[in-house]
Scaffold this active site. Sequence first.
Site, PDB file in Angstrom:
ATOM      1  N   CYS A 166       1.253  -2.696  15.880  1.00 35.48           N
ATOM      2  CA  CYS A 166       1.348  -2.383  14.675  1.00 35.48           C
ATOM      3  C   CYS A 166       0.440  -3.270  13.847  1.00 35.48           C
ATOM      4  O   CYS A 166       0.744  -4.727  14.011  1.00 35.48           O
ATOM      5  CB  CYS A 166       2.595  -2.214  14.016  1.00 35.48           C
ATOM      6  SG  CYS A 166       2.457  -1.800  12.249  1.00 35.48           S
ATOM      7  N   ASN A 184      -3.797   4.400  16.750  1.00 32.79           N
ATOM      8  CA  ASN A 184      -4.765   3.923  16.081  1.00 32.79           C
ATOM      9  C   ASN A 184      -5.387   2.641  16.251  1.00 32.79           C
ATOM     10  O   ASN A 184      -4.524   1.596  15.851  1.00 32.79           O
ATOM     11  CB  ASN A 184      -4.300   4.249  14.505  1.00 32.79           C
ATOM     12  CG  ASN A 184      -4.163   5.646  14.052  1.00 32.79           C
ATOM     13  OD1 ASN A 184      -5.021   6.515  14.441  1.00 32.79           O
ATOM     14  ND2 ASN A 184      -3.198   5.914  13.470  1.00 32.79           N
ATOM     15  N   SER A 208      11.483   5.626  15.719  1.00 35.04           N
ATOM     16  CA  SER A 208      10.070   5.061  16.256  1.00 35.04           C
ATOM     17  C   SER A 208      10.451   4.732  17.650  1.00 35.04           C
ATOM     18  O   SER A 208      11.037   3.600  17.858  1.00 35.04           O
ATOM     19  CB  SER A 208       9.496   3.764  15.578  1.00 35.04           C
ATOM     20  OG  SER A 208       8.797   4.588  14.195  1.00 35.04           O
ATOM     21  N   LEU A 209      10.293   5.640  18.614  1.00 34.96           N
ATOM     22  CA  LEU A 209      10.869   5.254  19.934  1.00 34.96           C
ATOM     23  C   LEU A 209       9.892   4.446  20.941  1.00 34.96           C
ATOM     24  O   LEU A 209      10.067   3.498  21.367  1.00 34.96           O
ATOM     25  CB  LEU A 209      11.482   6.648  20.556  1.00 34.96           C
ATOM     26  CG  LEU A 209      12.288   6.264  22.008  1.00 34.96           C
ATOM     27  CD1 LEU A 209      13.409   5.722  21.558  1.00 34.96           C
ATOM     28  CD2 LEU A 209      12.738   7.598  22.325  1.00 34.96           C
ATOM     29  N   CYS A 230       6.361  -7.073   7.057  1.00 32.71           N
ATOM     30  CA  CYS A 230       7.104  -6.557   8.066  1.00 32.71           C
ATOM     31  C   CYS A 230       7.695  -7.649   9.242  1.00 32.71           C
ATOM     32  O   CYS A 230       6.706  -8.326   9.517  1.00 32.71           O
ATOM     33  CB  CYS A 230       6.735  -5.291   8.641  1.00 32.71           C
ATOM     34  SG  CYS A 230       7.874  -4.528   9.747  1.00 32.71           S
ATOM     35  N   CYS A 252       3.612   8.575   1.300  1.00 34.64           N
ATOM     36  CA  CYS A 252       4.122   7.520   2.193  1.00 34.64           C
ATOM     37  C   CYS A 252       4.132   6.237   1.711  1.00 34.64           C
ATOM     38  O   CYS A 252       3.252   5.824   1.082  1.00 34.64           O
ATOM     39  CB  CYS A 252       3.039   7.249   3.531  1.00 34.64           C
ATOM     40  SG  CYS A 252       3.538   6.188   4.676  1.00 34.64           S
ATOM     41  N   SER A 288      11.847   6.548   8.246  1.00 38.41           N
ATOM     42  CA  SER A 288      11.371   6.264   9.625  1.00 38.41           C
ATOM     43  C   SER A 288      11.797   4.870   9.935  1.00 38.41           C
ATOM     44  O   SER A 288      11.677   3.795   9.310  1.00 38.41           O
ATOM     45  CB  SER A 288      10.172   6.616   9.594  1.00 38.41           C
ATOM     46  OG  SER A 288       9.696   5.859  10.966  1.00 38.41           O
ATOM     47  N   CYS A 315       6.254  -5.324  15.889  1.00 38.54           N
ATOM     48  CA  CYS A 315       5.802  -4.395  17.112  1.00 38.54           C
ATOM     49  C   CYS A 315       4.356  -4.816  17.396  1.00 38.54           C
ATOM     50  O   CYS A 315       3.621  -5.205  16.662  1.00 38.54           O
ATOM     51  CB  CYS A 315       5.839  -2.978  16.674  1.00 38.54           C
ATOM     52  SG  CYS A 315       7.668  -2.359  15.959  1.00 38.54           S
ATOM     53  N   CYS A 344      -1.250   6.155  10.557  1.00 36.36           N
ATOM     54  CA  CYS A 344      -0.078   5.524  10.757  1.00 36.36           C
ATOM     55  C   CYS A 344      -0.253   4.245  11.450  1.00 36.36           C
ATOM     56  O   CYS A 344      -1.044   3.954  12.442  1.00 36.36           O
ATOM     57  CB  CYS A 344       0.574   6.447  11.357  1.00 36.36           C
ATOM     58  SG  CYS A 344       2.175   6.873  10.749  1.00 36.36           S
ATOM     59  N   GLU A 380       0.897  -1.129  -0.186  1.00 33.61           N
ATOM     60  CA  GLU A 380       0.085  -0.041   0.009  1.00 33.61           C
ATOM     61  C   GLU A 380       0.705   1.501  -0.037  1.00 33.61           C
ATOM     62  O   GLU A 380       1.894   1.249   0.723  1.00 33.61           O
ATOM     63  CB  GLU A 380      -0.917   0.124   1.471  1.00 33.61           C
ATOM     64  CG  GLU A 380      -1.953  -1.196   1.251  1.00 33.61           C
ATOM     65  CD  GLU A 380      -2.703  -1.278   2.679  1.00 33.61           C
ATOM     66  OE1 GLU A 380      -3.091  -0.318   3.001  1.00 33.61           O
ATOM     67  OE2 GLU A 380      -2.990  -2.421   3.091  1.00 33.61           O
ATOM     68  N   GLY A 415       6.566  -1.942   6.351  1.00 33.57           N
ATOM     69  CA  GLY A 415       7.897  -2.450   6.448  1.00 33.57           C
ATOM     70  C   GLY A 415       9.090  -1.522   7.211  1.00 33.57           C
ATOM     71  O   GLY A 415       8.802  -0.733   7.666  1.00 33.57           O
ATOM     72  N   GLU A 416      10.263  -2.270   7.251  1.00 35.41           N
ATOM     73  CA  GLU A 416      11.544  -1.472   8.070  1.00 35.41           C
ATOM     74  C   GLU A 416      12.364  -1.233   7.088  1.00 35.41           C
ATOM     75  O   GLU A 416      13.070  -1.967   6.535  1.00 35.41           O
ATOM     76  CB  GLU A 416      11.920  -2.673   9.162  1.00 35.41           C
ATOM     77  CG  GLU A 416      13.229  -2.010   9.717  1.00 35.41           C
ATOM     78  CD  GLU A 416      13.090  -0.581  10.162  1.00 35.41           C
ATOM     79  OE1 GLU A 416      12.241  -0.047  10.734  1.00 35.41           O
ATOM     80  OE2 GLU A 416      14.271   0.076   9.716  1.00 35.41           O
TER      81      GLU A 416
HETATM   82  N1  SAH Z   1       9.271   0.479  10.475  1.00 35.44           N
HETATM   83  C1  SAH Z   1       9.454   1.774  10.351  1.00 35.44           C
HETATM   84  C2  SAH Z   1       8.276   2.545   9.404  1.00 35.44           C
HETATM   85  C3  SAH Z   1       6.858   1.969   9.316  1.00 35.44           C
HETATM   86  S1  SAH Z   1       6.089   2.163  10.585  1.00 35.44           S
HETATM   87  C4  SAH Z   1       9.419   2.457  12.037  1.00 35.44           C
HETATM   88  O1  SAH Z   1       9.123   1.665  12.629  1.00 35.44           O
HETATM   89  O2  SAH Z   1       9.386   3.791  11.920  1.00 35.44           O
HETATM   90  C5  SAH Z   1       5.617   3.914  10.803  1.00 35.44           C
HETATM   91  C6  SAH Z   1       5.197   4.345  12.007  1.00 35.44           C
HETATM   92  O3  SAH Z   1       3.823   3.993  12.417  1.00 35.44           O
HETATM   93  C7  SAH Z   1       6.236   4.193  13.168  1.00 35.44           C
HETATM   94  O4  SAH Z   1       6.358   5.064  13.981  1.00 35.44           O
HETATM   95  C8  SAH Z   1       5.308   2.869  13.981  1.00 35.44           C
HETATM   96  O5  SAH Z   1       5.495   2.743  15.018  1.00 35.44           O
HETATM   97  C9  SAH Z   1       3.755   3.701  13.784  1.00 35.44           C
HETATM   98  N2  SAH Z   1       2.712   2.934  14.096  1.00 35.44           N
HETATM   99  C10 SAH Z   1       2.622   1.715  13.915  1.00 35.44           C
HETATM  100  N3  SAH Z   1       1.334   1.098  14.244  1.00 35.44           N
HETATM  101  C11 SAH Z   1       0.691   2.329  14.765  1.00 35.44           C
HETATM  102  C12 SAH Z   1      -0.542   2.176  14.996  1.00 35.44           C
HETATM  103  N4  SAH Z   1      -1.497   1.321  15.264  1.00 35.44           N
HETATM  104  N5  SAH Z   1      -1.231   3.487  15.589  1.00 35.44           N
HETATM  105  C13 SAH Z   1      -0.159   4.814  15.128  1.00 35.44           C
HETATM  106  N6  SAH Z   1       0.880   4.573  14.858  1.00 35.44           N
HETATM  107  C14 SAH Z   1       1.403   3.495  14.496  1.00 35.44           C
END
Ligand code: SAH
Length: 360
Positions: A119, A310, A229-230, A112, A105, A206, A116, A353, A92, A176-177
């Site tokens: 996600c 979200n 993404s901390l 991925c 984006c 990111s 996490c 996101c 997507e 993806g990362e």
């Molecule tokens: N893998 C990379 C890029 C993809 S994720 C990364 O980790 O940065 C893009 C962003 O969306 C990241 O900050 C991720 O943590 C965030 N994200 C993932 N799931 C989410 C959710 N359900 N609600 C809000 N942000 C989310």
Amino acid sequence: MSKTILFDLTAAELERFVTDMGQPRFRAKQIAEWMGRGAPDFSVMKNIPEKLRNDLDVVAQTLPVRVVRKLSSTDGQTVKFLLELNDGEKIECVLMRTSYGNSVCVSSQAGCAMGCKFCASTLLGLKRNLTINEIFSQILVAQWELRSDKLSDKPIRPNGDANNDDVSHIVVMGTGEPLQNTENVIGFIERANHDMGIGWRRITVSTCGIVPGIDRLIEWGRPINLAISLHAPNDELRKKIMPIANKYSIAEIMDAAWRFTDTHNRQLMIEYILLGDADGNLLNATPECANELVEIVRGKNCMVNLIPWNAVAERDFTSPSGNAVHRFQDILIKNGVHTRIRRERGTDIGSACGQLRISG
Ligand code: SAH
């Protein structure tokens, strides 16, 4: 027999392809121009005879991605594309029309591997890395969306302020990362800069914090933006929500991130999703967490993006109340930290996101 993807051919190979069909060489240039604008198929190539367009359609396709679904948000400002790759995998990408330009984006992988806990993109694991062309094509799909109805001689000049019809910003924040597919992401960015004139400073990568990948970006040397993404201010809590925390500590990640921003004199973006547990108790959104976060970023050039989570049906978290979010943010502000609450776009089409996913 599978069709030849013309976008994957070199200029010389494309020429050969059309001359082998008994066509003059200039047809290759015409086709390449159309593909550079994101033409999804041959039917739109009005300067090419219909018979040839039909013949081409039998043996070839333009881009290595095909739009299978398109969803627009109710305000029309956000468009999500579900794309099919040639091996049937689906990815997507999202076009966001904003006050500062048109931002896309893009996904860097199909699926991925990061796992996490909050996600949606990682639920089915990693399928494979995307090629440079597959990532680049996502930009072209968005470009076509912006421009197809007003194709003109106007050159594509995507510098945001000049016109509203071009992609001006890129965030590698889709599925993806990116730093697990670093070389292709780098190749893609080089190409977006070279072919579409998108400035380094309008491009953001990111990452969840793959330290060798950040080192590679430093070595590469382009002044793009980096987002980390901390999502947690200490390793113990981070390990509970992000498996990658078992591999790299926050100290190691931040050390690499500051080295990156120091090299380019850029502001670091920190992504911080605010999460509650299934019972609604604050998880990483407590005042104590805010204070710990302050210690990580104190005196540094960075922007903390606070992201209300979200909801993802399969995931057992909750979104903290607006009050809790503001309390958290106030602590950062009082301590001189730049911060903003990220305005979500596209929640109504499942493209906010971390929500990027295929729901049929
Ligand atoms: N893998 C990379 C890029 C993809 S994720 C990364 O980790 O940065 C893009 C962003 O969306 C990241 O900050 C991720 O943590 C965030 N994200 C993932 N799931 C989410 C959710 N359900 N609600 C809000 N942000 C989310």
